[in-house]
Write a protein that holds these residues in place. Sequence first.
Motif, PDB file in Angstrom:
ATOM      1  N   VAL B 112       0.801  -1.231   0.000  1.00 36.51           N
ATOM      2  CA  VAL B 112       0.000   0.000   0.000  1.00 36.51           C
ATOM      3  C   VAL B 112       0.840   1.290   0.000  1.00 36.51           C
ATOM      4  CG1 VAL B 112      -1.337   1.340   1.671  1.00 36.51           C
ATOM      5  CG2 VAL B 112      -2.247  -0.789   0.773  1.00 36.51           C
ATOM      6  N   PRO B 113       1.936   1.358   0.785  1.00 45.59           N
ATOM      7  CA  PRO B 113       2.699   2.610   0.773  1.00 45.59           C
ATOM      8  C   PRO B 113       3.334   2.912  -0.584  1.00 45.59           C
ATOM      9  CG  PRO B 113       3.270   1.274   2.688  1.00 45.59           C
ATOM     10  CD  PRO B 113       2.430   0.420   1.800  1.00 45.59           C
ATOM     11  N   THR B 115       1.823   1.868  -3.722  1.00 45.25           N
ATOM     12  CA  THR B 115       0.896   1.861  -4.853  1.00 45.25           C
ATOM     13  C   THR B 115       0.230   3.220  -5.007  1.00 45.25           C
ATOM     14  OG1 THR B 115      -0.870   1.021  -3.436  1.00 45.25           O
ATOM     15  CG2 THR B 115       0.394  -0.600  -4.674  1.00 45.25           C
ATOM     16  N   GLY B 116      -0.465   3.378  -6.135  1.00 45.90           N
ATOM     17  CA  GLY B 116      -1.076   4.665  -6.465  1.00 45.90           C
ATOM     18  C   GLY B 116      -2.414   4.875  -5.802  1.00 45.90           C
ATOM     19  N   GLY B 119      -4.626   1.944  -5.478  1.00 44.22           N
ATOM     20  CA  GLY B 119      -3.993   0.777  -4.891  1.00 44.22           C
ATOM     21  C   GLY B 119      -3.781  -0.353  -5.878  1.00 44.22           C
TER      22      GLY B 119
END
Lengths: 348, 340
Positions: B112-113, B115-116, B119
């Motif tokens: 998650v940290p 990805t855009g 997600g």
Amino acid sequence: MSIINKKRWLGFLLLGVGLIALFIVNISFGSVYISFSDICHVLLGDEASKIAYNSIILNSRLPQTITALLAGAGLAVGGLQMQTLFRNPLADPYILGISSGSGLGVALVLLLAGSVFGVSVSALGVLGQLTVVSAAFMGAFLVLLLIVFFARILRDNTTLLIVGIMVGYAAASVIGIMKYYSPKEDVQAFVIWGMGSFANVGWEQLKVFSPIIILGLLVSLLLVKPLNILVLGENYAHNLGLNVKRTRLYILYCTGLLTAVITAFCGPIAFLGLAVPHLTKGLFRTSDHKILVPAVILAGAVLSLFCNFIARMPGFESALPINVVTGILGAPIVVSVILKRRHINGSN
Amino acid sequence: MVMDDVLLETKALQVGYVDKGQPRNSLHSDININLSKGEFVCLLGPNGAGKSTLIKTLSGFIPPLSGEVFVNNKPLSKLKLHDIAKTTSVVLTEQVAPSNMTVFDLVALGRVPYTGFFGRLSSKDVGVVNQAIHDVGLDGFAERMVSLLSDGERQKAVIAKALVQDTPLIILDEPTAFLDLPSRIEIMYLLKIMAKQRHKAILLSTHDLDLALQMADKIWLLAAGRDIEVGTPEDLVLDNGFSRFFNKEGLLFDNDSGSFKVVVEDTKPIYLNGRGTEYQWVSRALKRVGYKTTTSIGNYPQVEITSNGHREYTLQMPNGKTQKALSIHELLGLIQVSGN
């Protein structure tokens, strides 16, 4: 993995086809029989064989169908958001006490206006209806503000959930007092409001109703990543870099606005917000909100149109209250999905 | 160890809770500890020692009452939420069992940290997730539902989530609680390997003293109202750190065996002769029933291990009576009958 993806596309296809089919069915059937060719003529902008048919289709069935579609989608996605935010399968869009707020607002105008000012709002026609909608929205909005206020100061979601439920009880009890002292006719008007209806939203109201619901649906699509993270709980979400408090506010505003507007215009439509997310999760077998949010929006619209169709099935003297249908259809759906899941999970 | 390798450091750290309208509830103060890359550290201490509070403070869930935590020489309080997400990953005590979630989806949430907005996973992300699932030994589990996993498998999946978060520091709060012994050993070994091979700094709190003694590079000992004790397991044993620490908690720590001694009252002497593993276990059995083994013959019972292909023990009582036993069960029976 490809099999799962194929199944998911099939699910979306099924919902899409169902939506179109039920949209047509909702416009085609009602207490008055109108032939299919007439319906095509009207929808293409031509005259039907009777002028009255134009009016029935364009001014009654079409707005009602659009209302049912949007309300179902909005309530379903609100329910999904609440179930994910509170990590509670029993949560629905009303869990925050928003519908109780609108109920209180409506009770104030329907019941109190009658006994205090001697005016029967239920007999006022269009003006009365506008008053009811405004009162319902004001009530819902005030509760939403209260919930947001608590969301800003409270750390954990469970406490917030309890506050929401307590607001509901408090409102119900005030309504109870008013009902107790009100004349029969006004109480009946309130009871009928509480049964919900998609029929009171005409084109004029749709000008307000549809943009807000569509906005709410779009916002819910933008919240898929935070919703996915929240599945793990607040602590993991925090560690993954999510500002939990701010996200919670976004979600509350989104669900709150959808619920407040839908309840104001259609009354507290029961069960869709609880049943549809369960139905969709059972159908798609995923916790990924990139799939769940659009699927729930579609499924909410489909189920709502189906209920609206059943409620206005030809053969009934007049339309059944929508909540009677959603409850009777929704309860078995939820039970069957849960039983199926229990079966799969074994003893867990 | 080179100073550059220090990843986590605390300076005059004071941890505890702040309740609204209440005075600050300080649990520990003046904590000065550090954790280096590739180091595997176990935090030990009884329930209520403040382990969880320390762990929550170090991972940024609750602010320190005073002092500061430094991660990569930067104060934790100055780091942004998404920077912490890329520095420290956590495994918490709370159970993760969302319905309808596959192992792959759970592990993928660790990305998650990176990805855009929506997600969406890149092909690189998918590769990282599959690699982590392989690394924790969950091959073939990717499409299984998390709710159907055993406790040990689920814990591995959560550890895989922490791995794909790709942080130099991993903090785990009692990751082996609720697990059976094989899973506990497996998880501890897995984490130790991750520390060594990936040069990750790993801190975990646990109650598994014996596993911690065998695997940890360093041990942090924490008990309510006392200063934290830090050292390699062996130093803590030889400096009597453990016995000092646990004796105050009312437990007898045996420096020879590295485990807790259960005191049996009224020990009587017994002569035992034998070799190797069998000697160790016979000795243990005798200790359990109240005898202390010696290697000098005296006016007390004698046990001779005469095993030859099959087990055989010869018991000679002080009165000269000799009996044979074919198992420890029999031996103990004979001793107890004759001894009374």
